[in-house]
Design a protein around this motif. Structure first.
Motif, PDB file in Angstrom:
ATOM      1  N   GLY A 127       0.825  -1.213   0.000  1.00 21.25           N
ATOM      2  CA  GLY A 127       0.000   0.000   0.000  1.00 21.25           C
ATOM      3  C   GLY A 127       0.847   1.245   0.000  1.00 21.25           C
ATOM      4  N   GLU A 138      -9.561   1.593   1.394  1.00 20.13           N
ATOM      5  CA  GLU A 138     -10.018   2.989   1.524  1.00 20.13           C
ATOM      6  C   GLU A 138     -10.789   3.500   0.319  1.00 20.13           C
ATOM      7  OE1 GLU A 138      -6.809   5.462   2.838  1.00 20.13           O
ATOM      8  OE2 GLU A 138      -6.765   4.492   4.790  1.00 20.13           O
ATOM      9  N   SER A 180       1.290   5.308  10.539  1.00 20.91           N
ATOM     10  CA  SER A 180       1.785   6.153   9.445  1.00 20.91           C
ATOM     11  C   SER A 180       2.402   7.454   9.946  1.00 20.91           C
ATOM     12  CB  SER A 180       0.679   6.486   8.442  1.00 20.91           C
ATOM     13  OG  SER A 180       1.229   7.174   7.319  1.00 20.91           O
TER      14      SER A 180
HETATM   15  C1  147 Z   1      -3.441   5.438   3.723  1.00 19.72           C
HETATM   16  C2  147 Z   1      -3.184   4.306   2.739  1.00 19.72           C
HETATM   17  O1  147 Z   1      -4.081   3.244   2.941  1.00 19.72           O
HETATM   18  C3  147 Z   1      -1.773   3.801   2.754  1.00 19.72           C
HETATM   19  O2  147 Z   1      -1.536   3.017   1.603  1.00 19.72           O
HETATM   20  C4  147 Z   1      -0.810   4.941   2.827  1.00 19.72           C
HETATM   21  O3  147 Z   1      -0.953   5.735   1.692  1.00 19.72           O
HETATM   22  C5  147 Z   1      -1.107   5.749   4.058  1.00 19.72           C
HETATM   23  C6  147 Z   1      -0.134   6.884   4.240  1.00 19.72           C
HETATM   24  O4  147 Z   1      -0.404   7.622   5.388  1.00 19.72           O
HETATM   25  O5  147 Z   1      -2.385   6.306   3.966  1.00 19.72           O
HETATM   26  O6  147 Z   1      -4.410   6.232   3.130  1.00 19.72           O
HETATM   27  C7  147 Z   1      -4.885   7.347   3.724  1.00 19.72           C
HETATM   28  C8  147 Z   1      -4.782   8.538   3.037  1.00 19.72           C
HETATM   29  C9  147 Z   1      -5.362   9.665   3.545  1.00 19.72           C
HETATM   30  C10 147 Z   1      -6.035   9.613   4.746  1.00 19.72           C
HETATM   31  C11 147 Z   1      -6.126   8.419   5.440  1.00 19.72           C
HETATM   32  C12 147 Z   1      -5.532   7.287   4.923  1.00 19.72           C
HETATM   33  N1  147 Z   1      -6.610  10.769   5.272  1.00 19.72           N
HETATM   34  O7  147 Z   1      -6.422  11.850   4.700  1.00 19.72           O
HETATM   35  O8  147 Z   1      -7.317  10.693   6.292  1.00 19.72           O
END
Ligand code: 147
Length: 658
Positions: free
Chosen positions: A34, A168, A246
């Motif tokens: 991811g 997501e 993250s």
């Molecule tokens: C998540 C993804 O599922 C991961 O693959 C990776 O990109 C990760 C990085 O922080 O983030 O996706 C999100 C992207 C944006 C938000 C939450 C999860 N958001 O803005 O709340």
């Protein structure tokens, strides 16, 4: 009198299994993918690679993870790169691509009990049937996923425990039910569904649709900020933070991780927390650099860094197992009066017992998302009071961490302290701010260690790869594909032996919302390279082929924003005898277009970029020297295709210019 006062001030926290137990513990995990987050781990020297894998997966040694979650590659960018699909086309099946198979095998070697969880981010274009949705033909998509699960078994003897829906992105009720039915009909009743890998709101659909409710075993929410919803709790399903963390893995990141590991249960009843990502093994300057439990970004040197989240994970994982149960809120799980939180878990046989306490302050435990409301934490003197089955315990083994947030103060990680003595089940503990304490009947905790890894070093130049050292279907080392997918083939023509082929022939069902470019790009090296020489042999055939290909220097971008990468791009378009120099990947800033009539089947392209000059050659013949007008002064080396479609690459070489 003083002593009495102190005792009177101590707040007592009782741990009592006799009033009943809380939820089943499903484990702490790490997520590879991811996307492409483990890319640079693969070609580490064997010795350091094994050390890293031990630190992640070996029980009683390091993070000792309970769950490995991996991406099911979809031939499209999914954050830090593209992971290859096992089915580029409907007629194609291959279980040798990428590195997630390898990683799962290595994890299982170290811990046969580790749970495996797989989830797609993107899908190859054919899954969309002309749309950008994977749900137009639910049976087809479910079969695609089931083939991956069966491939894991057939080729690697890996049993997949959990399967997700679409990371997501919207879930589809018909698809989830279809997937459940087809899993069952394929003899995969053991594979349990986690949905939706997004928000908690699926709970409302679960109340409306009993078949959907029955199909879903775990509700997986991302970045829940330690809270779930009443409605999600009321489904009675196990609730997971199926992606969390993250956060840059310094000690603040460690504080984030330790706080959510406890509070996801304390506040939100979540029984699993999975870190995005498992290990930060992607180049600096790609998105979310170092948002992993540890860092390994130098396969060429073997240098790696064990970051704080590894030891803060160990505080839970080394003293519990999947299948233990939490105690109940109020009798072993809760908040400390002075700030911080505690959880307690009990083994299925009732013989072992573990308490984890964390006291991270607000500013030292902020995660990337969501925002963290202000709160305060103070040093506190507490009384631990064991009741029920544990009333007779006379001491608890004690592990302690206190990351440092001040220069000159040493970190303390996973230090075994003298056991906490208990009298009539009671013992006094003085705890400070920004600490983790594990109090447990278990005595097998180990802070695993190795000799220091080799010193950090820059990406070595000159660099070359003739792709002869790889097995067919493998993704070449160090080349971090950002759009498109590249793999090694045995060339059928001439003396090229093994070559690297770009294999994506149509727009994927993408995950990045901004992914709209019909182009492929793979980057390599150092994001701070400025002056550079790159050469590569390129062949563009005439079946399912791209119209053009390029080599590049000073490539500024990867990830979901790849489409806006700038740099110095030398394109060839053999079918129209055209060559171009562009300041960007999208060819919106073309500075030179020329004609070249000497193309052969294979063409050796070279590009030398020096200060404000770019010189390009084809087959040893200079085709231009141009003044550089673009903004990009530094970046990766790169190569790629001007559209989706096949192209072959061989004999990549990169050198310094001085
Ligand atoms: C998540 C993804 O599922 C991961 O693959 C990776 O990109 C990760 C990085 O922080 O983030 O996706 C999100 C992207 C944006 C938000 C939450 C999860 N958001 O803005 O709340």
């Amino acid at each position: 009198l003083c002593m009495l006062n102190t005792l009177a001030d101590r707040v007592t926290y009782s741990f009592d299994d006799s009033v009943g137990l809380g939820r089943h513990f499903d484990g702490i995990g790490g997520l590879s993918g991811g996307g492409a987050t483990s890319k640079l781990l693969v070609n580490y020297p064997e010795e350091q690679r094994n050390q890293i894998l031990d630190l992640l997966f070996k029980p009683n040694f390091g993070a000792s993870l309970d769950i490995l979650k991996v991406e099911i590659g979809g031939d499209a960018q999914s954050t830090d790169g593209t992971e290859a699909s096992h089915m580029h086309n409907s007629w194609d099946e291959n279980y040798e691509r990428g590195y997630e198979w390898w990683l799962m095998v290595e994890a299982k070697k170290r811990n046969p009990d580790i749970k495996l969880y797989a989830l797609p981010w993107a899908f190859p274009g054919w899954i969309g049937n002309g749309t950008r949705s994977p749900y137009t033909n639910p049976t087809q998509t479910a079969m695609y996923i089931i083939k991956w699960i069966q491939g894991a078994k057939q080729y690697y003897n890996l049993t997949i425990d959990y399967i997700g829906i679409w990371n997501e992105r919207p879930y589809d009720i018909t698809y989830i039910i279809t997937l459940r039915n087809m899993l069952d009909n394929s003899g995969l009743t053991n594979v349990r569904i986690v949905a939706p890998d997004g928000s908690w709101s699926i709970a409302s659909d679960m109340f409306k649709n009993a078949t959907l409710n029955a199909a879903i075993d775990y509700i997986g929410c991302h970045y829940p900020g330690t809270y779930s919803t009443k409605q999600a709790v009321n489904t009675g399903k196990q609730l997971w933070a199926s992606e969390d963390y993250s956060t840059f893995n310094d000690n603040v990141g460690g504080g984030c991780w330790a706080r959510i590991l406890n509070q996801n249960y304390v506040n939100g009843n979540m029984t699993s927390t999975i870190s995005w990502n498992l290990i930060a093994s992607y180049y600096m300057n790609l998105p979310f650099y170092r948002d992993g439990l540890m860092t390994a970004v130098e396969p060429w040197s073997g240098n790696y860094i064990i970051e704080s989240p590894i030891w803060l994970t160990a505080h839970t994982t080394q003293f519990t197992s999947v299948g233990w149960k939490y105690l109940r809120h109020g009798s072993g799980v809760g908040k400390l009066n002075g700030g911080g939180s505690y959880v307690a878990l009990i083994s299925p046989d009732g013989k072992d017992f573990t308490i984890v306490i964390e006291t991270f302050s607000h500013d030292h435990s902020i995660c990337i998302r969501p925002p963290l409301p202000k709160y305060t934490v103070s040093p506190q003197q507490i009384m631990i009071d064991l009741k029920g089955s544990f009333a007779g315990v006379t001491q608890l083994n004690t592990w302690y961490s206190k990351p440092s947030y001040s220069t000159g103060v040493e970190d303390i990680f996973f230090l075994k302290k003298a056991p906490l003595a208990l009298t009539n089940g009671q013992g006094q503990l003085d705890i400070g701010v920004d600490e983790v304490w594990t109090l447990t009947t278990i005595n097998t905790g180990v802070k695993g260690s190795f000799p220091p890894p080799p010193a950090s070093a820059e990406f070595p130049l000159p660099y070359s790869d003739d792709f002869e050292s790889y097995m067919d279907s493998q993704e070449p080392s160090n080349l971090a594909q950002q759009t498109g997918s590249y793999e090694v083939f045995n060339s059928t023509s001439g003396d090229h032996g093994k070559i690297m082929r770009q294999v994506v022939t149509e727009q994927p069902v993408s995950w990045c919302s901004a992914e709209k470019l019909n182009v492929s790009l793979s980057v390599i090296g150092d994001p701070q390279w400025a002056d550079l020489y790159i050469e590569c042999d390129v062949r563009i055939g005439n079946v399912n082929n791209t119209d053009g290909a390029f080599i590049a220097a000073r490539v500024t971008q990867g990830g979901c924003q790849t489409f806006e990468a700038e740099g110095v791009y030398f394109f060839i378009f053999p079918s129209t005898n055209t060559i171009k120099l562009s300041n960007d990947l999208a060819q919106t800033q073309v500075v030179f277009t020329g004609s070249f009539t000497g193309f052969k089947e294979w063409n050796k392209l070279s590009l030398a970029v020096h200060a404000k000059l770019a010189t390009a050659m084809i087959n040893g013949e200079k085709v231009f020297t141009q003044n550089l007008t673009g903004k990009a002064n530094e970046g990766f080396a790169g190569l790629g295709t001007s559209s989706f479609g096949l192209a072959d690459f061989d004999n990549l070489a990169i050198m310094n210019i001085d």
